[in-house]
Scaffold this motif. Structure first.
Motif, PDB file in Angstrom:
ATOM      1  N   ARG A 185      29.864  21.665-125.339  1.00  0.00           N
ATOM      2  CA  ARG A 185      28.493  21.472-125.791  1.00  0.00           C
ATOM      3  C   ARG A 185      27.554  21.571-124.584  1.00  0.00           C
ATOM      4  O   ARG A 185      27.875  21.102-123.493  1.00  0.00           O
TER       5      ARG A 185
ATOM      6  N   GLU B  31      33.167  14.472-125.354  1.00  0.00           N
ATOM      7  CA  GLU B  31      32.487  13.561-124.435  1.00  0.00           C
ATOM      8  C   GLU B  31      31.030  13.332-124.803  1.00  0.00           C
ATOM      9  O   GLU B  31      30.374  12.443-124.244  1.00  0.00           O
ATOM     10  N   VAL B  32      30.511  14.098-125.757  1.00  0.00           N
ATOM     11  CA  VAL B  32      29.071  14.110-126.007  1.00  0.00           C
ATOM     12  C   VAL B  32      28.538  12.777-126.516  1.00  0.00           C
ATOM     13  O   VAL B  32      27.549  12.247-125.997  1.00  0.00           O
ATOM     14  N   ASN B  33      29.153  12.209-127.540  1.00  0.00           N
ATOM     15  CA  ASN B  33      28.597  11.002-128.161  1.00  0.00           C
ATOM     16  C   ASN B  33      28.476   9.846-127.173  1.00  0.00           C
ATOM     17  O   ASN B  33      27.432   9.184-127.090  1.00  0.00           O
ATOM     18  N   ALA B  34      29.547   9.601-126.424  1.00  0.00           N
ATOM     19  CA  ALA B  34      29.514   8.505-125.452  1.00  0.00           C
ATOM     20  C   ALA B  34      28.501   8.784-124.348  1.00  0.00           C
ATOM     21  O   ALA B  34      27.785   7.872-123.897  1.00  0.00           O
TER      22      ALA B  34
ATOM     23  N   VAL C 276      25.706  10.758-124.480  1.00  0.00           N
ATOM     24  CA  VAL C 276      24.336  10.657-124.990  1.00  0.00           C
ATOM     25  C   VAL C 276      23.929   9.187-125.145  1.00  0.00           C
ATOM     26  O   VAL C 276      22.811   8.793-124.788  1.00  0.00           O
ATOM     27  N   ALA C 277      24.829   8.351-125.668  1.00  0.00           N
ATOM     28  CA  ALA C 277      24.532   6.931-125.819  1.00  0.00           C
ATOM     29  C   ALA C 277      24.267   6.280-124.465  1.00  0.00           C
ATOM     30  O   ALA C 277      23.343   5.461-124.323  1.00  0.00           O
TER      31      ALA C 277
ATOM     32  N   VAL D  79      21.293  18.869-127.908  1.00  0.00           N
ATOM     33  CA  VAL D  79      22.707  19.207-127.817  1.00  0.00           C
ATOM     34  C   VAL D  79      22.932  20.526-128.553  1.00  0.00           C
ATOM     35  O   VAL D  79      22.633  20.634-129.746  1.00  0.00           O
TER      36      VAL D  79
END
Length: 292
Positions: free
Chosen positions: A208, A257-260, A262-263, A276
Motif C-alpha cells: 500500500r 502493516e497499514v492499519n496499525a 495509520v492508527a 492510502v
C-alpha cells in the motif's frame, strides 16, 4: 509483532501448520476427490501421477510418497538459499499434509458426499485457499512450486508466478488429454476460487502507498521507520486552505502493516491527512522481512 525467539511464536507456528495440513488433507479427501479435481502445483501433479499409476499400471501408490519425492529437490534448494527455519516449517506442512491425506479416517471423509462438481470446485477452492493462508500466517508455504517461485524471486529478482501458472496449465492439459475435459474446466474454477480466497484472506505480499500530509514529518517518518523498517520521501508544499507550509510523506509499506501504522500516526498527529492507495506494481528496492 510477535518475538520470533519466543516460545509462544514457535507454538503458534506449529499449531497453524497442523491446522493448515489437516484442512488441506480434508479438502483433498472430500471436495477434490468428489469432484475429480486437479489442483495446481505439486499437489495436482501428485494426484495426476497417483491416478495414472492406478489406471494404467494397476498400482496404488500412496499420496504421501509421491508428494515427498516431488518436494525433495525444491526443499533442498529452499534450505540452502531461502532460509533454514522457513524450509523446515514448510517441509513439516508437506509431510503432515501427505500423512493426513493417506491416514484420514473414512468417517471424516464421509462427512462430505457431494455429487455436484461445481459445488465441489467452489467450496473445495475456498477450503484450499484457507489452508494455504494458515500456512502463510505461520510464515511457511505448502511446498512444491512455492519453493521454486520464492527462490527465483529472491535470487534473481524476477516474478516467477507466470512460470508457475504455465506449469499448472501443462498439468491441466495432461489431465484433459488423459481423462475428461469437464474435470479440467471444474479444476480451473477450483484454482480461481483458491486464488480469490488467498487474495481476500492474506495480504502479506500486497503493498500500500501512503501519502501523509502532516506538520510533524520528522516524527512521523521515525514512526514509519520504527514500525515497518520502510523509509519515506518528503515533499514540501503549501496548504491552500490555510495558506500554510506543509510537508507530505510518501511511503510504501506492506498491506498488513497499514492499519496499525495509520492508527499510530493519528495518535502522534491527530490532524494528519492520510491517503492510502493500493499499489498494483512496484519496481525498485523494497524491504522484505527475512524468512528466518
Amino acid at each position: 509483532m510477535d518475538d520470533k525467539n519466543s516460545t509462544w511464536y514457535t507454538v503458534k507456528r506449529f499449531l497453524l501448520i497442523i491446522a493448515g495440513a489437516l484442512l488441506m488433507a480434508f479438502d483433498l479427501n472430500t471436495f477434490v476427490h468428489a469432484g475429480g479435481l486437479v489442483p495446481g502445483g505439486f499437489t495436482g501433479l501428485t494426484l495426476l501421477i497417483k491416478e495414472c499409476a492406478l489406471r494404467f499400471g494397476g498400482v496404488s501408490v500412496p499420496f504421501s510418497i509421491i508428494l515427498f519425492v516431488l518436494n525433495a529437490i525444491p526443499a533442498a534448494i529452499s534450505f540452502k538459499y531461502i532460509g533454514k527455519w522457513f524450509t523446515i516449517y514448510s517441509g513439516l506442512m508437506v509431510i503432515l499434509t501427505g500423512l493426513f491425506t493417506d491416514w484420514m479416517p473414512a468417517m471424516f471423509i464421509q462427512v462430505i458426499q457431494l455429487h455436484d462438481e461445481l459445488l465441489s470446485a467452489v467450496f473445495g477452492g475456498i477450503l484450499n485457499g484457507a489452508a494455504i493462508c494458515l500456512c502463510l500466517y505461520a510464515e511457511a508455504t505448502s511446498g512444491g512450486t512455492d519453493f521454486i517461485a520464492i527462490f527465483i524471486s529472491e535470487k534473481y529478482r524476477k516474478d516467477a508466478w507466470n512460470y508457475i501458472f504455465a506449469g499448472n496449465c501443462v498439468i491441466l492439459l495432461l489431465a484433459a488429454f488423459l481423462f475428461e475435459l469437464n474435470r479440467v474446466l471444474y479444476s480451473i474454477i477450483f484454482q480461481f476460487t483458491t486464488t480469490m480466497t488467498l487474495s481476500g484472506m492474506y495480504r502479506g505480499y500486497q503493498q500500500r502507498t501512503l501519502l501523509i500530509i502532516t506538520g510533524k514529518s520528522r516524527e512521523v517518518y521515525e514512526l514509519i521507520r520504527e514500525m515497518t523498517n520502510h523509509a519515506a520521501t518528503s515533499f514540501s508544499g503549501i496548504g491552500r486552505y490555510e495558506m500554510a507550509e506543509r510537508e507530505m510523506l510518501y511511503s510504501v509499506v506492506s498491506a498488513g502493516e497499514v492499519n496499525a501504522l495509520v492508527a499510530a500516526i493519528k495518535r502522534l498527529d491527530p490532524d494528519a491527512f492520510i491517503n492510502v492507495l493500493k499499489t498494483e506494481q512496484l519496481n525498485g528496492r523494497f524491504y522484505q522481512h527475512p524468512k528466518d
